[in-house]
Design an enzyme around this catalytic site. Structure first.
Site, mmCIF file in Angstrom:
data_model
loop_
_atom_site.group_PDB
_atom_site.id
_atom_site.type_symbol
_atom_site.label_atom_id
_atom_site.label_comp_id
_atom_site.label_asym_id
_atom_site.label_seq_id
_atom_site.Cartn_x
_atom_site.Cartn_y
_atom_site.Cartn_z
ATOM 1 N N HIS A 193 0.825 -1.207 0.000
ATOM 2 C CA HIS A 193 0.000 0.000 0.000
ATOM 3 C C HIS A 193 0.858 1.255 0.000
ATOM 4 C CE1 HIS A 193 0.774 0.828 4.308
ATOM 5 N NE2 HIS A 193 0.632 -0.477 4.508
ATOM 6 N N CYS A 209 3.141 -5.040 6.792
ATOM 7 C CA CYS A 209 2.768 -4.752 5.408
ATOM 8 C C CYS A 209 3.919 -4.076 4.667
ATOM 9 C CB CYS A 209 1.528 -3.863 5.375
ATOM 10 S SG CYS A 209 0.017 -4.697 5.919
#
Length: 315
Positions: A193, A209
């Site tokens: 992301h 992440c």
């Protein structure tokens, strides 16, 4: 016997060094079959106001790889006129050149467009200690523009312990830590992301992440289809062939406890070379140069030997 390398000769031996203007994402032609190195090292002259964080954002490089390639240079005040190395030459990760390949040890993502003859590479923020990013094979299962963020209970508890109460849901917008876009991986709880904290790119700062600069994740969003395979590696030592020479690229191992000895790192390099079945037993290696490279851990490919038909020497 190859000569031992200093920090300067290591840099200069890699490629022609030249002054470059501002750049965005790195899109590089794939090398011919049997070769493994892409890109060219660049240098720039620092301006008074430059910092490594700003230069990384400008040239699509991560913070720690800028630090590694420029030992002894002040990351926050490099001084006007200081020569700054931009580490934009890479040994491609081992294995198939398809889909997305992430190498945790170099904080970097590689994308091979299907049917193309190029590779795109981007810096990443990865999981910090205690929240490490996984080594796994997975795929992209969803793409979401302007995502909201629902903090997991563990993350909310961590923030609450520091006196910071997170909302149950963070709406899309400039304060959203997922940035303007997210790729959902087939690993539950893990994403690729954007980020509202650009200075965390190229460091260990996430909860597992993979963070990208916003312009990078938006570019990638238009290129990568759902179903694209994603291979996540942790390879601090990469080997590659270029122009009939064997190269080594060394990064600081993520899980090193304390300060590993040169002998331990040397052993790790031997094991990594043995695991390259296409090279093991078919190269002559200068182990003095290898020691210099693994002690430097500057992330730059350096010539360490030549392929041949004899067993690896000097072990």
């Amino acid at each position: 016997m190859l000569p031992r390398v200093t920090a300067l000769s290591r840099c200069l031996s890699l490629a022609a060094v030249f002054v470059a203007g501002p750049a965005s994402a790195l899109e590089l032609p794939l090398p011919p079959p049997g070769e493994d190195i892409v890109g060219q090292v660049q240098t720039i002259k620092a301006r008074y106001e430059d910092t490594f964080a700003d230069l990384g954002n400008q040239y699509d490089l991560g913070y720690l790889e800028m630090i590694a390639a420029n030992p002894g240079v002040d990351a926050w005040l490099p001084k006007a006129g200081t020569e700054i190395v931009l580490p934009t030459r890479f040994i491609l990760p081992p294995g198939p050149r398809e889909g997305i390949v992430i190498n945790l040890a170099e904080y970097r993502l590689y994308y091979y467009p299907k049917g193309g003859n190029t590779v795109r590479t981007y810096p990443l923020g990865i999981g910090r200690e205690g929240w490490g990013s996984p080594v796994a094979n997975t795929k992209i299962i969803a793409k979401i523009t302007n995502p909201t963020w629902t903090p997991p209970a563990s993350v909310r508890a961590e923030h609450a312990a520091d006196g910071d109460t997170l909302p149950a849901v963070v709406p899309a917008g400039p304060d959203n830590p997922l940035g303007p876009f997210k790729f959902v991986l087939g690993l539950p709880g893990y994403l690729i992301h954007g980020s509202n904290m650009k200075f965390g790119i190229g460091t260990r700062t996430s909860h597992g992440c993979f963070r990208m600069y916003n312009n990078d994740v938006l570019e990638l969003s238009g290129l990568v289809p759902v179903g694209t395979p994603v291979r996540i590696l942790d390879e601090p030592y990469k080997f590659g062939i270029s122009g009939g020479k064997l190269y080594l690229e060394a990064h600081t191992p993520l899980d090193a406890k304390g300060d590993p000895s040169t002998e331990d790192k040397h052993a790790a390099v031997i094991n990594a070379l043995i695991n390259r079945k296409d090279l093991s037993g078919h190269v002559t290696v200068n182990w003095d140069t290898v020691r210099d490279v693994i002690n430097g851990e500057d992330g730059l490919p350096v010539e360490i030997g030549t392929p041949d038909d004899t067993l690896v020497s000097g072990q």
